[in-house]
Design a protein around this motif. Structure first.
Motif, short mmCIF file in Angstrom:
data_model
loop_
_atom_site.label_atom_id
_atom_site.label_comp_id
_atom_site.label_asym_id
_atom_site.label_seq_id
_atom_site.Cartn_x
_atom_site.Cartn_y
_atom_site.Cartn_z
N ALA A 1 1.77 9.30 -5.79
CA ALA A 1 2.07 10.69 -5.45
C ALA A 1 3.12 11.26 -6.39
O ALA A 1 3.01 12.41 -6.85
CB ALA A 1 2.55 10.78 -4.01
N VAL A 2 4.15 10.48 -6.71
CA VAL A 2 5.19 10.94 -7.64
C VAL A 2 4.60 11.16 -9.03
O VAL A 2 4.87 12.17 -9.69
CB VAL A 2 6.36 9.94 -7.69
CG1 VAL A 2 7.32 10.26 -8.82
CG2 VAL A 2 7.09 9.93 -6.35
N ARG B 1 0.82 -1.20 0.00
CA ARG B 1 0.00 0.00 0.00
C ARG B 1 0.86 1.26 0.00
O ARG B 1 0.61 2.20 -0.75
CB ARG B 1 -0.91 -0.04 1.23
CG ARG B 1 -1.91 1.05 1.23
CD ARG B 1 -2.92 0.86 2.37
NE ARG B 1 -3.10 2.17 2.95
CZ ARG B 1 -3.01 2.46 4.23
NH1 ARG B 1 -2.77 1.52 5.10
NH2 ARG B 1 -3.19 3.67 4.66
N ARG B 2 1.90 1.27 0.83
CA ARG B 2 2.79 2.44 0.90
C ARG B 2 3.50 2.67 -0.43
O ARG B 2 3.62 3.79 -0.90
CB ARG B 2 3.80 2.27 2.01
CG ARG B 2 3.20 2.51 3.35
CD ARG B 2 4.25 2.56 4.40
NE ARG B 2 3.58 2.67 5.68
CZ ARG B 2 4.14 2.52 6.83
NH1 ARG B 2 5.42 2.24 6.88
NH2 ARG B 2 3.45 2.64 7.93
N GLY B 3 4.00 1.62 -1.04
CA GLY B 3 4.68 1.73 -2.33
C GLY B 3 3.73 2.27 -3.41
O GLY B 3 4.12 3.10 -4.23
N LEU C 1 1.05 4.13 -2.91
CA LEU C 1 0.76 5.53 -2.64
C LEU C 1 1.94 6.43 -3.02
O LEU C 1 1.76 7.52 -3.56
CB LEU C 1 0.39 5.73 -1.17
CG LEU C 1 -0.98 5.14 -0.78
CD1 LEU C 1 -1.21 5.28 0.72
CD2 LEU C 1 -2.10 5.82 -1.55
N LYS C 2 3.17 5.96 -2.74
CA LYS C 2 4.36 6.74 -3.12
C LYS C 2 4.43 6.92 -4.64
O LYS C 2 4.66 8.01 -5.15
CB LYS C 2 5.62 6.00 -2.66
CG LYS C 2 6.20 6.50 -1.40
CD LYS C 2 7.59 5.86 -1.25
CE LYS C 2 7.87 5.57 0.19
NZ LYS C 2 9.11 4.88 0.39
N THR C 3 4.24 5.83 -5.34
CA THR C 3 4.29 5.88 -6.81
C THR C 3 3.21 6.79 -7.35
O THR C 3 3.44 7.59 -8.25
CB THR C 3 4.15 4.47 -7.40
OG1 THR C 3 5.17 3.64 -6.84
CG2 THR C 3 4.27 4.48 -8.90
#
Length: 184
Positions: A17-18, A9-11, A13-15
């Motif tokens: 957002a970028v 989930r964090r990965g 969301l990071k992707t």
């Protein structure tokens, strides 16, 4: 079993957002009105075109869309001519700044006329005119101004059929091609 392609989930969301930030940055740039010309080149070209066909009771070349016509040609059919146009417009600007300390478009009409007459004769500083002969560039400007002003509006010039109205002619019949559609 561990999936090497699984994204947590964090990965994710990071992707995301970028990607959103990159899209916003790319879309946030001011869109240019021109396809091939810079804003400065377009301003110079508009002043030059109005020297060739000045406005009076009828629209001049710039108002009739000749700059849009040239821009469209340089972005499509005449891409290979772009370096010659760049060199010519750069030479014209350099001549104006050398003689008057201002950009060509900022000069009074009479001063622009004098500069254009010298360009036509080739009576300009040769160091300002790399990669194009001034009289050759003048002929190119004149020819494209005429094509854009008197040609079919579907090519980007002769906006609202300005020259055709001035001459009192209607739309010419064109076989196998559609006329531009009027908006509004």
């Amino acid at each position: 079993m561990d999936d090497p392609y699984a994204v947590g989930r964090r990965g994710f969301l990071k992707t995301g957002a970028v990607a959103a930030a990159a899209t916003a940055a790319a879309c946030g740039k001011p869109a240019s009105r021109w396809r091939a010309l810079t804003d400065e080149e377009a301003a110079t070209l508009a002043a030059v075109c109005d020297q060739i066909i000045p406005p009076d009771q009828d629209p001049g070349a710039a108002q009739a869309g000749v700059v849009a016509f040239v821009d469209r040609q340089l972005a499509t059919r005449q891409k290979k001519e772009r370096p010659r146009w760049e060199a010519g417009l750069r030479g014209l600007e350099a001549t104006a700044r050398r003689r008057h300390g201002k950009a060509f478009a900022e000069l009074p009409f009479e001063a622009q006329t004098a500069v254009m007459q010298d360009v036509e004769k080739g009576a300009v500083e040769a160091t300002d005119w790399a990669n194009v002969e001034p009289p050759t560039f003048f002929a190119l400007l004149r020819d494209h101004t005429m094509m854009g002003y008197y040609g079919d509006p579907r090519h980007g010039g002769n906006k609202e059929r300005a020259s055709w109205r001035m001459l009192g002619v209607g739309d010419p019949p064109i076989r196998g091609r559609l006329h531009e559609t009027r908006k509004g």
